[in-house]
Motif scaffolding. Structure first.
Motif, mmCIF file in Angstrom:
data_model
loop_
_atom_site.group_PDB
_atom_site.id
_atom_site.type_symbol
_atom_site.label_atom_id
_atom_site.label_comp_id
_atom_site.label_asym_id
_atom_site.label_seq_id
_atom_site.Cartn_x
_atom_site.Cartn_y
_atom_site.Cartn_z
ATOM 1 N N SER A 50 0.819 -1.218 0.000
ATOM 2 C CA SER A 50 0.000 0.000 0.000
ATOM 3 C C SER A 50 0.853 1.270 0.000
ATOM 4 C CB SER A 50 -0.929 0.004 1.215
ATOM 5 O OG SER A 50 -0.163 -0.069 2.413
ATOM 6 N N ASP A 51 2.158 1.112 0.056
ATOM 7 C CA ASP A 51 3.038 2.277 0.218
ATOM 8 C C ASP A 51 2.887 3.301 -0.896
ATOM 9 O OD1 ASP A 51 3.945 1.045 2.479
ATOM 10 O OD2 ASP A 51 5.913 0.477 1.671
ATOM 11 N N ALA A 52 2.856 2.836 -2.145
ATOM 12 C CA ALA A 52 2.812 3.760 -3.280
ATOM 13 C C ALA A 52 1.520 4.569 -3.281
ATOM 14 C CB ALA A 52 2.961 2.991 -4.590
ATOM 15 N N ALA A 53 0.383 3.904 -3.066
ATOM 16 C CA ALA A 53 -0.905 4.608 -3.059
ATOM 17 C C ALA A 53 -0.962 5.622 -1.921
ATOM 18 C CB ALA A 53 -2.049 3.603 -2.941
ATOM 19 N N LEU A 54 -0.471 5.243 -0.747
ATOM 20 C CA LEU A 54 -0.475 6.158 0.395
ATOM 21 C C LEU A 54 0.410 7.373 0.141
ATOM 22 C CD1 LEU A 54 -0.332 3.547 3.294
ATOM 23 C CD2 LEU A 54 -2.233 5.092 2.772
ATOM 24 N N ALA A 55 1.516 7.165 -0.573
ATOM 25 C CA ALA A 55 2.406 8.284 -0.894
ATOM 26 C C ALA A 55 1.721 9.279 -1.830
ATOM 27 C CB ALA A 55 3.694 7.758 -1.521
ATOM 28 N N VAL A 56 0.954 8.772 -2.779
ATOM 29 C CA VAL A 56 0.229 9.655 -3.701
ATOM 30 C C VAL A 56 -0.853 10.415 -2.950
ATOM 31 C CG1 VAL A 56 -1.203 9.761 -5.777
ATOM 32 C CG2 VAL A 56 0.746 8.199 -5.687
ATOM 33 N N VAL A 57 -1.564 9.737 -2.052
ATOM 34 C CA VAL A 57 -2.575 10.412 -1.235
ATOM 35 C C VAL A 57 -1.935 11.532 -0.422
ATOM 36 C CG1 VAL A 57 -4.133 10.150 0.738
ATOM 37 C CG2 VAL A 57 -4.167 8.466 -1.115
ATOM 38 N N ALA A 58 -0.794 11.256 0.180
ATOM 39 C CA ALA A 58 -0.092 12.273 0.969
ATOM 40 C C ALA A 58 0.287 13.468 0.110
ATOM 41 C CB ALA A 58 1.152 11.664 1.615
ATOM 42 N N GLU A 59 0.711 13.195 -1.112
ATOM 43 C CA GLU A 59 1.091 14.274 -2.031
ATOM 44 C C GLU A 59 -0.117 15.131 -2.390
ATOM 45 O OE1 GLU A 59 3.612 14.686 -6.240
ATOM 46 O OE2 GLU A 59 3.381 12.725 -5.262
ATOM 47 N N ILE A 60 -1.245 14.480 -2.637
ATOM 48 C CA ILE A 60 -2.475 15.210 -2.973
ATOM 49 C C ILE A 60 -2.934 16.047 -1.781
ATOM 50 C CG2 ILE A 60 -4.952 14.908 -3.422
ATOM 51 C CD1 ILE A 60 -4.162 12.508 -5.223
ATOM 52 N N GLU A 61 -2.900 15.460 -0.595
ATOM 53 C CA GLU A 61 -3.342 16.185 0.601
ATOM 54 C C GLU A 61 -2.424 17.353 0.922
ATOM 55 O OE1 GLU A 61 -5.696 12.615 2.991
ATOM 56 O OE2 GLU A 61 -3.592 13.041 3.478
ATOM 57 N N ALA A 62 -1.143 17.171 0.689
ATOM 58 C CA ALA A 62 -0.191 18.254 0.948
ATOM 59 C C ALA A 62 -0.449 19.458 0.055
ATOM 60 C CB ALA A 62 1.237 17.749 0.746
ATOM 61 N N ALA A 63 -1.038 19.190 -1.125
ATOM 62 C CA ALA A 63 -1.362 20.268 -2.067
ATOM 63 C C ALA A 63 -2.767 20.822 -1.840
ATOM 64 C CB ALA A 63 -1.232 19.768 -3.497
ATOM 65 N N GLY A 64 -3.439 20.336 -0.786
ATOM 66 C CA GLY A 64 -4.768 20.853 -0.454
ATOM 67 C C GLY A 64 -5.918 20.063 -1.032
ATOM 68 N N GLY A 65 -5.645 18.916 -1.643
ATOM 69 C CA GLY A 65 -6.703 18.113 -2.229
ATOM 70 C C GLY A 65 -7.225 17.039 -1.294
ATOM 71 N N GLU A 66 -8.217 16.288 -1.777
ATOM 72 C CA GLU A 66 -8.806 15.193 -1.010
ATOM 73 C C GLU A 66 -8.588 13.883 -1.745
ATOM 74 O OE1 GLU A 66 -12.740 15.594 0.852
ATOM 75 O OE2 GLU A 66 -12.771 17.640 0.063
ATOM 76 N N ALA A 67 -8.140 12.874 -1.017
ATOM 77 C CA ALA A 67 -7.898 11.570 -1.630
ATOM 78 C C ALA A 67 -7.890 10.489 -0.564
ATOM 79 C CB ALA A 67 -6.566 11.567 -2.380
ATOM 80 N N ILE A 68 -8.194 9.277 -0.989
ATOM 81 C CA ILE A 68 -8.073 8.104 -0.126
ATOM 82 C C ILE A 68 -7.358 7.016 -0.913
ATOM 83 C CG2 ILE A 68 -10.042 8.543 1.390
ATOM 84 C CD1 ILE A 68 -11.735 6.743 -0.373
ATOM 85 N N ALA A 69 -6.658 6.156 -0.192
ATOM 86 C CA ALA A 69 -5.934 5.063 -0.833
ATOM 87 C C ALA A 69 -6.775 3.790 -0.791
ATOM 88 C CB ALA A 69 -4.607 4.824 -0.130
ATOM 89 N N ASN A 70 -6.596 2.950 -1.813
ATOM 90 C CA ASN A 70 -7.276 1.661 -1.851
ATOM 91 C C ASN A 70 -6.387 0.651 -2.551
ATOM 92 O OD1 ASN A 70 -9.141 -0.405 -3.366
ATOM 93 N ND2 ASN A 70 -10.312 0.346 -1.620
ATOM 94 N N GLY A 71 -6.268 -0.542 -1.962
ATOM 95 C CA GLY A 71 -5.374 -1.555 -2.511
ATOM 96 C C GLY A 71 -6.073 -2.666 -3.270
ATOM 97 N N ALA A 72 -7.256 -2.413 -3.788
ATOM 98 C CA ALA A 72 -8.018 -3.458 -4.485
ATOM 99 C C ALA A 72 -7.240 -4.042 -5.652
ATOM 100 C CB ALA A 72 -9.349 -2.905 -4.979
ATOM 101 N N ASN A 73 -7.354 -5.352 -5.809
ATOM 102 C CA ASN A 73 -6.872 -6.041 -7.007
ATOM 103 C C ASN A 73 -8.003 -5.968 -8.026
ATOM 104 O OD1 ASN A 73 -6.147 -7.853 -9.001
ATOM 105 N ND2 ASN A 73 -5.460 -9.440 -7.592
ATOM 106 N N VAL A 74 -7.795 -5.231 -9.107
ATOM 107 C CA VAL A 74 -8.886 -5.004 -10.061
ATOM 108 C C VAL A 74 -9.350 -6.287 -10.739
ATOM 109 C CG1 VAL A 74 -8.237 -2.595 -10.487
ATOM 110 C CG2 VAL A 74 -7.310 -4.413 -11.968
ATOM 111 N N ALA A 75 -8.542 -7.342 -10.679
ATOM 112 C CA ALA A 75 -8.925 -8.616 -11.266
ATOM 113 C C ALA A 75 -9.896 -9.389 -10.387
ATOM 114 C CB ALA A 75 -7.687 -9.463 -11.546
#
Length: 306
Positions: A50-75
């Protein structure tokens, strides 16, 4: 005119790195609330984190946006259903779906295994179907939806060693063409992105200078356009290095052959006429092919179709 997504909720799959990360960040910058989905595996689909998704969420939040991470396997459809439920429970709706998640298992057809072939289909094709299916009724009920499927030049035109990938990437085009028809009255628009980008999926395959030009940032504007309120529909938009083009599936005019010429020899004799590129045009639905064939047959036989 500024394109924004204020009040819109977007799901971006495979958004922990590369193109998906860029799509998610730019959607958030323009006001969207974003589900950053990423299984966190290697490019061949193995592993999970989950590290990569959480890092992107942190980046979005740091810029003032809203995001949540999810680790679903799309398959896995159960995973996808839970992801969509998380989005709805958090923000009440889903307006935008960017199907970006993918893996590679490149080998020549002679050397590749059927297991690898199936896995690539499961992630690219069924992953797209699973995510779209899980969002479809929500978008129908709210009478708004913008969906992007990610295709590839490997599917549209072929690429050595990518039979599995190419088959999956052409499959999403077939899905798009029908989803467009079924979603039209609900204001659901479905388009395809055919990207060329320097990501971990293409690293080592391109010269360094070319790799540097093919940044995800030069592709993401195409996605932003395809999920906008005034987006086109049933369009294959190609993007890379700041260049943009549209790919189309076309068919030549029908050439009717008299009954005695309806043979392989008759086709060979008329091949230049049948294969005339200047008559090619895009059809808007499978039924148009039937109408086209029947029209020239009726004219050739001198009959009227009721």
């Amino acid at each position: 005119m500024s394109i924004r997504y204020d009040g819109k909720v977007a799901i971006v799959t495979g958004a922990g790195q590369g193109l998906g990360r860029c799509h998610a960040i730019e959607l958030a910058k323009r006001g969207a609330k974003v589900v950053v989905n990423d299984l966190g595996g290697a490019k061949d689909g193995t592993g999970a984190s989950s590290d990569a998704a959480l890092a992107v969420v942190a980046e979005i939040e740091a810029a003032g946006g809203e995001a949540i991470a999810n680790g679903a396997n799309v398959a896995k459809y159960a995973d996808v259903e839970a992801m969509v439920k998380q989005a709805v429970d958090t923000w009440g709706r889903v307006d935008i779906l960017v199907n970006n998640a993918g893996i590679l298992r490149d080998k020549s057809f002679a050397k590749g295994s059927l297991e690898d072939f199936q896995l690539v289909l499961d992630v690219h094709l069924m992953g797209t179907i699973n995510c779209t299916k899980a969002c479809w009724d929500i978008m129908r009920e709210q009478e708004y939806g913008r969906i992007v499927v990610t295709t590839s030049s490997s599917g549209l035109f072929g690429n050595f060693g990518q039979t599995n990938y190419g088959a999956a990437k052409m499959g999403v085009i077939g899905a798009m063409n029908t989803l467009v028809q079924e979603g039209a009255k609900y204001n659901i628009r479905v388009n395809a992105l055919a990207p060329t980008a320097g990501t971990r999926m293409t690293e080592g395959l391109l010269p360094e200078k070319a790799f540097e030009l093919l940044t995800p940032e030069t592709v993401t504007p195409a996605v932003l356009y395809l999920v906008s309120e005034d987006a086109p529909n049933r369009t294959i938009l190609c993007a890379g290095a700041g260049g943009f083009s549209v790919a189309k599936i076309v068919e030549t005019d029908s050439v009717w052959l008299a009954p005695e010429e309806q043979t392989p020899e008759g086709i060979a004799a008329h091949w230049d006429e049948i294969n005339r590129a200047e008559t090619a045009r895009e059809l808007k639905g499978g039924f148009e092919q039937s109408i086209k064939m029947l029209t020239v047959a009726a004219a050739g036989l001198g009959i009227k179709l009721d």
